[in-house]
Design a protein around this motif. Structure first.
Motif, mmCIF file in Angstrom:
data_model
loop_
_atom_site.group_PDB
_atom_site.id
_atom_site.type_symbol
_atom_site.label_atom_id
_atom_site.label_comp_id
_atom_site.label_asym_id
_atom_site.label_seq_id
_atom_site.Cartn_x
_atom_site.Cartn_y
_atom_site.Cartn_z
ATOM 1 N N GLN A 30 34.078 -31.638 -22.165
ATOM 2 C CA GLN A 30 35.023 -30.900 -21.338
ATOM 3 C C GLN A 30 36.097 -30.248 -22.204
ATOM 4 N N PHE A 41 39.381 -27.283 -16.397
ATOM 5 C CA PHE A 41 38.651 -27.892 -15.288
ATOM 6 C C PHE A 41 39.595 -28.208 -14.136
ATOM 7 N N ASP A 43 41.674 -30.311 -11.666
ATOM 8 C CA ASP A 43 41.553 -31.679 -11.164
ATOM 9 C C ASP A 43 40.099 -32.072 -10.897
ATOM 10 N N LYS A 44 39.151 -31.246 -11.313
ATOM 11 C CA LYS A 44 37.735 -31.532 -11.077
ATOM 12 C C LYS A 44 37.148 -32.378 -12.207
ATOM 13 N N ASP A 45 36.152 -33.189 -11.870
ATOM 14 C CA ASP A 45 35.452 -33.950 -12.895
ATOM 15 C C ASP A 45 34.450 -33.038 -13.602
ATOM 16 N N GLY A 48 32.005 -31.415 -11.150
ATOM 17 C CA GLY A 48 32.722 -30.518 -10.252
ATOM 18 C C GLY A 48 33.206 -29.246 -10.933
ATOM 19 N N GLY A 49 33.595 -29.362 -12.183
ATOM 20 C CA GLY A 49 34.075 -28.194 -12.919
ATOM 21 C C GLY A 49 32.976 -27.236 -13.339
ATOM 22 N N GLU A 51 29.779 -27.072 -11.531
ATOM 23 C CA GLU A 51 28.765 -26.880 -10.509
ATOM 24 C C GLU A 51 28.614 -25.444 -10.017
#
Length: 144
Positions: A30, A41, A43-45, A48-49, A51
Protein backbone atom coordinates in the motif's frame (compact mmCIF):
# COMPACT_ATOMS: atom_id res chain seq x y z
CA UNK A 1 13.30 0.61 -0.87
CA UNK A 2 12.80 -3.08 -0.24
CA UNK A 3 10.30 -4.94 -2.36
CA UNK A 4 6.75 -4.57 -1.08
CA UNK A 5 4.97 -7.82 -0.36
CA UNK A 6 8.40 -9.45 -0.50
CA UNK A 7 7.26 -12.64 1.19
CA UNK A 8 3.75 -12.87 -0.22
CA UNK A 9 4.66 -14.64 -3.46
CA UNK A 10 6.73 -17.35 -1.85
CA UNK A 11 5.64 -17.74 1.76
CA UNK A 12 2.23 -19.22 1.06
CA UNK A 13 3.94 -21.98 -0.93
CA UNK A 14 6.28 -23.08 1.87
CA UNK A 15 4.48 -22.22 5.11
CA UNK A 16 1.29 -20.43 6.08
CA UNK A 17 1.34 -16.66 6.06
CA UNK A 18 0.74 -15.29 9.53
CA UNK A 19 -1.73 -12.47 9.90
CA UNK A 20 1.02 -10.11 11.09
CA UNK A 21 3.31 -11.02 8.15
CA UNK A 22 0.44 -10.55 5.70
CA UNK A 23 -0.55 -7.25 7.33
CA UNK A 24 3.04 -6.03 7.09
CA UNK A 25 3.37 -7.10 3.45
CA UNK A 26 0.12 -5.43 2.45
CA UNK A 27 1.10 -2.27 4.31
CA UNK A 28 4.36 -2.18 2.35
CA UNK A 29 2.48 -2.73 -0.91
CA UNK A 30 0.00 0.00 0.00
CA UNK A 31 2.82 2.39 0.88
CA UNK A 32 4.53 1.69 -2.47
CA UNK A 33 1.30 2.15 -4.46
CA UNK A 34 0.56 5.43 -2.64
CA UNK A 35 4.11 6.71 -3.23
CA UNK A 36 4.11 5.70 -6.90
CA UNK A 37 0.69 7.21 -7.65
CA UNK A 38 0.68 10.16 -5.27
CA UNK A 39 -2.78 9.00 -4.18
CA UNK A 40 -3.92 7.71 -0.80
CA UNK A 41 -6.06 4.69 0.10
CA UNK A 42 -7.75 6.91 2.67
CA UNK A 43 -9.77 4.93 5.19
CA UNK A 44 -10.05 1.87 2.92
CA UNK A 45 -8.18 -1.38 3.45
CA UNK A 46 -5.96 -2.95 0.78
CA UNK A 47 -8.81 -4.62 -1.08
CA UNK A 48 -11.18 -1.68 -0.68
CA UNK A 49 -8.62 0.76 -2.05
CA UNK A 50 -7.97 -1.34 -5.14
CA UNK A 51 -11.37 -2.87 -5.93
CA UNK A 52 -12.42 -0.18 -8.43
CA UNK A 53 -9.09 -0.49 -10.29
CA UNK A 54 -8.43 3.24 -10.37
CA UNK A 55 -5.29 3.15 -8.19
CA UNK A 56 -4.01 0.11 -10.09
CA UNK A 57 -4.43 1.91 -13.42
CA UNK A 58 -2.72 4.98 -11.97
CA UNK A 59 0.08 2.71 -10.77
CA UNK A 60 0.61 1.42 -14.30
CA UNK A 61 0.61 4.98 -15.61
CA UNK A 62 3.30 5.91 -13.10
CA UNK A 63 5.43 2.94 -14.16
CA UNK A 64 4.95 3.45 -17.88
CA UNK A 65 3.28 6.73 -18.85
CA UNK A 66 0.82 6.32 -21.69
CA UNK A 67 0.20 2.63 -21.05
CA UNK A 68 -3.29 3.29 -19.68
CA UNK A 69 -5.27 5.34 -22.19
CA UNK A 70 -8.39 5.90 -20.09
CA UNK A 71 -9.49 5.24 -16.52
CA UNK A 72 -13.20 4.76 -15.92
CA UNK A 73 -14.01 6.84 -12.83
CA UNK A 74 -17.70 6.02 -12.63
CA UNK A 75 -18.66 4.56 -9.22
CA UNK A 76 -20.11 1.33 -10.63
CA UNK A 77 -19.01 -2.32 -10.42
CA UNK A 78 -18.82 -2.47 -14.24
CA UNK A 79 -16.45 0.52 -14.29
CA UNK A 80 -14.30 -1.24 -11.69
CA UNK A 81 -14.18 -4.41 -13.79
CA UNK A 82 -13.23 -2.31 -16.84
CA UNK A 83 -10.36 -0.74 -14.90
CA UNK A 84 -9.17 -4.06 -13.51
CA UNK A 85 -9.19 -5.54 -17.03
CA UNK A 86 -7.15 -2.55 -18.27
CA UNK A 87 -4.71 -3.07 -15.40
CA UNK A 88 -4.29 -6.78 -16.11
CA UNK A 89 -3.78 -6.18 -19.86
CA UNK A 90 -1.21 -3.51 -18.98
CA UNK A 91 0.60 -5.95 -16.69
CA UNK A 92 0.82 -8.41 -19.58
CA UNK A 93 2.16 -5.64 -21.84
CA UNK A 94 4.84 -5.01 -19.23
CA UNK A 95 5.84 -8.66 -19.33
CA UNK A 96 3.83 -10.42 -16.63
CA UNK A 97 2.28 -13.74 -17.61
CA UNK A 98 -1.39 -14.57 -17.17
CA UNK A 99 -0.46 -17.12 -14.50
CA UNK A 100 1.14 -14.30 -12.47
CA UNK A 101 -2.04 -12.22 -12.43
CA UNK A 102 -5.37 -12.42 -10.66
CA UNK A 103 -8.96 -12.53 -11.86
CA UNK A 104 -10.76 -9.15 -11.86
CA UNK A 105 -13.46 -10.65 -9.67
CA UNK A 106 -10.87 -11.39 -6.96
CA UNK A 107 -11.06 -7.78 -5.78
CA UNK A 108 -14.78 -7.32 -6.34
CA UNK A 109 -16.12 -10.58 -4.95
CA UNK A 110 -18.28 -9.52 -1.98
CA UNK A 111 -18.37 -13.11 -0.71
CA UNK A 112 -14.57 -13.19 -0.35
CA UNK A 113 -13.51 -12.93 3.27
CA UNK A 114 -11.95 -9.56 4.12
CA UNK A 115 -8.98 -11.12 5.96
CA UNK A 116 -5.62 -9.92 4.73
CA UNK A 117 -4.33 -13.48 4.37
CA UNK A 118 -7.06 -14.71 2.05
CA UNK A 119 -6.16 -16.30 -1.28
CA UNK A 120 -7.65 -13.32 -3.12
CA UNK A 121 -5.29 -10.97 -1.31
CA UNK A 122 -2.34 -13.30 -1.88
CA UNK A 123 -2.99 -13.25 -5.63
CA UNK A 124 -3.27 -9.47 -5.74
CA UNK A 125 -0.26 -9.02 -3.45
CA UNK A 126 1.80 -11.43 -5.54
CA UNK A 127 0.86 -9.53 -8.70
CA UNK A 128 1.86 -6.23 -7.05
CA UNK A 129 5.17 -7.75 -6.00
CA UNK A 130 5.95 -8.89 -9.53
CA UNK A 131 4.93 -5.51 -10.91
CA UNK A 132 7.20 -3.79 -8.37
CA UNK A 133 10.14 -5.98 -9.34
CA UNK A 134 9.44 -5.44 -13.03
CA UNK A 135 9.24 -1.69 -12.50
CA UNK A 136 12.55 -1.71 -10.60
CA UNK A 137 14.28 -3.64 -13.36
CA UNK A 138 13.11 -1.18 -16.01
CA UNK A 139 13.38 2.09 -14.08
CA UNK A 140 16.39 1.53 -11.87
CA UNK A 141 16.76 2.50 -8.20
CA UNK A 142 15.97 6.17 -8.70
CA UNK A 143 12.27 5.43 -9.25
CA UNK A 144 9.77 4.87 -6.44
Amino acid sequence: MASPVADIGQSHQHHPVTDSAADSAFQEAQTWIEAATGRCFGDKDFRGGLENGILLCELLSSIKPGLVKKINRLPTPIAGLDNLSVFLRGCEELGLKGSQLFDPGDLQDPSAPPQMGSNHHLLVGSCCQRLYLLQRSHAGPERV
